[in-house]
Structures are given as C-alpha cells and as structure tokens.
Design an enzyme around this catalytic site. Structure first.
Site, PDB file in Angstrom:
ATOM      1  N   HIS A 275      12.901  12.882  27.508  1.00 26.10           N
ATOM      2  CA  HIS A 275      13.829  14.013  27.438  1.00 26.10           C
ATOM      3  C   HIS A 275      13.299  15.262  28.126  1.00 26.10           C
ATOM      4  O   HIS A 275      13.750  16.361  27.832  1.00 26.10           O
ATOM      5  CB  HIS A 275      14.159  14.332  25.971  1.00 26.10           C
ATOM      6  CG  HIS A 275      14.909  13.238  25.287  1.00 26.10           C
ATOM      7  ND1 HIS A 275      15.006  13.131  23.916  1.00 26.10           N
ATOM      8  CD2 HIS A 275      15.570  12.165  25.772  1.00 26.10           C
ATOM      9  CE1 HIS A 275      15.724  12.057  23.608  1.00 26.10           C
ATOM     10  NE2 HIS A 275      16.061  11.451  24.711  1.00 26.10           N
TER      11      HIS A 275
ATOM     12  N   PRO B 294       8.170   9.059   6.823  1.00 29.72           N
ATOM     13  CA  PRO B 294       8.237   9.224   5.357  1.00 29.72           C
ATOM     14  C   PRO B 294       9.603   8.841   4.791  1.00 29.72           C
ATOM     15  O   PRO B 294       9.744   8.539   3.620  1.00 29.72           O
ATOM     16  CB  PRO B 294       7.988  10.725   5.158  1.00 29.72           C
ATOM     17  CG  PRO B 294       7.605  11.289   6.449  1.00 29.72           C
ATOM     18  CD  PRO B 294       7.987  10.326   7.515  1.00 29.72           C
TER      19      PRO B 294
END
Ligand code: BV8
Ligand code: ZN
Length: 251
Positions: free
Chosen positions: A122, A217
């Site tokens: 990107h 997470p």
C-alpha cells in the site's frame, strides 16, 4: 505460549521444516510501537470515515483536508520505533531459505527493524509524489498545511500510498500472489484481513497447501479457516516463535 509450540506437532513441523515462508502484516504489528490501527476501537477510522479521506475523489474534492490528515499521521509516526514484533521478523528472515515479508503498512517500520525483503503493498506514507505526473517529491516540513504543488507540472502533491479504488503497485501484488501460492508456511500478523486484494493472500496460501498461522489478539475474517491462531500481541509471541525455531531447527 511456548507450551503450545511443543504440543501441536503440525504447527511445530511447519515452523521447523518449511523452506518457503511468507509473512503478511497489517497495522496490528505496529500497534505496540504506538501507531494507531484502522479498525480497532481507538483506530483511525473511529474518528474519520475512510471514504472521506483515503481515496482519490476525496483528495480532488478537498486536497487540504486529506493532505492535513496525512501530515497529522506523519507527525504521529515521526518518532515511533520498531517493536519486538518487527525485530523478530527481521531475525526470522535469516532462518529460512526463502522468506518474503509482505506488508499492508505504510509506516516503514519493517525496514527500520532490519527486514530486507519487504514488499509494500500500500505504498509508504513517508514518500510523496505528484498526483498528475507521478514525480516523487521531498516534503521535509511535516507541519506544512498547504497542499504543495509539483514544480514540473503544477499538479497537487499527495502521499505515495494506495487509496481505496486505486490499483496496488503491479510488481508488489504480483510478487505477493506468486510467493503466497507457492509457500509452505504463511503467517498473517496483525491484520483484520478485510482489505482486498491483500486479504486474498492467506486464501491463496491455503489453496496452495501451505500451513497458515495467524497472530492476532482478536479473531478475524480468516480465523475460521487458518490452521492455528495465536491470540496474542505480535510483540510478545513473535520473539517466542523465533526463539523456538532457533533452538529446535535441524534437530
Ligand atoms: C483495489 C491507505 C481495485 C493507506 C488503505 C467489496 C468486497 C471486496 C473488496 C472491495 C469491496 N469494495 C471495495 C473493495 C476494494 C477495496 C476493499 O478491499 N475494501 C474493503 C474495505 C471492503 N480495496 C481497494 O480499494 C484496493 N484497491 O481493490 O483496486 C481496482 C480494480 C480495478 C481498477 C482499479 C482499482 C486498495 C486497498 C488499499 C486501501 N488503502 N490505506 C493509508 O492511508 O494508510 S486500507 C487500510 O486498511 C490500510 O492500508 C491497512 O493496511 C489496510 C488493512 O487494515 P489492517 O492493516 O488489517 O488494520 P486493521 O485496523 O483493519 O486491523 C488491525 C488488526 O490488528 C486487528 O485485527 C487487531 O485485532 C490487530 N491487532 C491490534 N493490536 C495488535 C494486533 N495484532 C497483533 N498484535 C497487536 N499488538
Ligand atoms: Zn507533476
């Protein structure tokens, strides 16, 4: 966490016996460096709508707003440093014959941590170019509020990042496709796996028969289909993984 590495033989085998490794990183790997992610609760998209800012139409309609947003982000990341997750990947590169680090991040922290084979899908927020002629332009003043103009053609200067609706750099995405299809271990780190075409890379790896590991997470769009997810911050678990491979490889 290391106990998981001991008991899961498929995971252990993939980490210790793979030769072609691809890593895909997203904003999550830079979170522990203090760089805000996009879609987490304190993320960038909480305050702004991506459609308003990270696309070419928004820039053409209101170059000032978009330019200032990027200047604000550049100031935000100006002093940030790589964290143990970035350094672990730079270490990991030396442990495998073929290792490619594909990143969606634009913060440049992987190179700063010493990774050499980095594919920036990107672009890079620290670079600027002319919207019209594409010429790269240095803009050292991070407080410059005015959208600068290109000296060669008078076009507006923009950050050298890929906006929504824009093609990714062809060489970068084609390389990423090729290595993802051919690898035997693919690790997705710190990405919600929502933005395409980057989000198709883990799927290509699965179709190519690779072992796909995720470090995040939270659960993501690809969690249901990967071989294993470490629900942990990358800055914690990646150093553990590198230590495990170093201590157990070629045994
Ligand atoms: C294109 C600009 C085509 C740079 C960005 C419908 C379906 C499918 C696709 C589309 C669709 N509609 C439109 C599309 C295409 C679109 C797209 O995918 N949209 C999505 C949102 C649906 N894609 C595009 O437009 C791309 N171009 O397709 O062109 C085309 C075809 C023909 C002709 C012309 C064009 C361009 C995509 C690039 C967009 N640019 N940013 C900038 O300003 O920064 S996107 C933005 O999202 C960033 O680049 C970022 O890299 C990317 C992905 O986000 P993540 O990195 O995953 O970050 P996120 O916050 O989402 O998640 C963070 C994760 O980290 C979380 O999971 C969190 O749990 C975790 N985490 C938190 N802390 C930690 C952690 N993990 C580990 N450790 C921690 N400590
Ligand atoms: Zn120009």
């Amino acid at each position: 966490m290391l106990q998981e590495l001991e008991t899961n033989t498929e995971l252990k085998n993939a980490l210790l016996n793979s030769s072609n490794v691809v890593i895909l990183t997203g904003a999550g790997i830079s979170a522990e460096s203090g760089v805000p992610t996009f879609r987490d609760k304190e993320g960038l998209w909480k305050k702004y709508r991506p459609e308003e800012l990270a696309n070419a139409d928004a820039f053409m309609q209101n170059p000032q707003l978009v330019w200032e947003w990027y200047q604000w982000r550049r100031r935000l990341i100006h002093d940030v440093k790589p964290n143990p997750g970035h350094y672990a990947l730079a270490e990991m590169e030396k442990l495998y014959p073929n290792f490619t680090l594909v990143t969606q991040n634009v913060d440049g922290l992987h190179r700063e941590a010493g990774s050499s084979n980095v594919v920036e899908l990107h672009g890079n927020i620290r670079r600027n170019k002319c919207f019209d002629c594409g010429k790269f332009v240095e803009v050292p003043d991070l407080d410059l509020q005015e959208t600068p103009k290109c000296e060669s053609c008078g076009g507006l200067i923009r950050p050298d990042v890929v906006w929504f609706g824009e093609m990714l750099p062809a060489d970068a995405i084609n390389l990423a496709f090729n290595v993802s299809r051919a690898c035997d271990l693919f690790i997705s780190v710190g990405t919600s796996a929502l933005v395409h075409p980057a989000a198709s890379l883990p799927v290509m790896a699965m179709q190519g028969g690779a072992y796909v590991l995720e470090v995040n997470p939270n659960a993501t769009a690809i969690t249901p289909s990967v071989d294993h997810t470490f629900y942990a911050p990358s800055g914690e678990i990646l150093p553990d993984i590198v230590k495990f491979v170093k201590e157990n490889r070629n045994q």
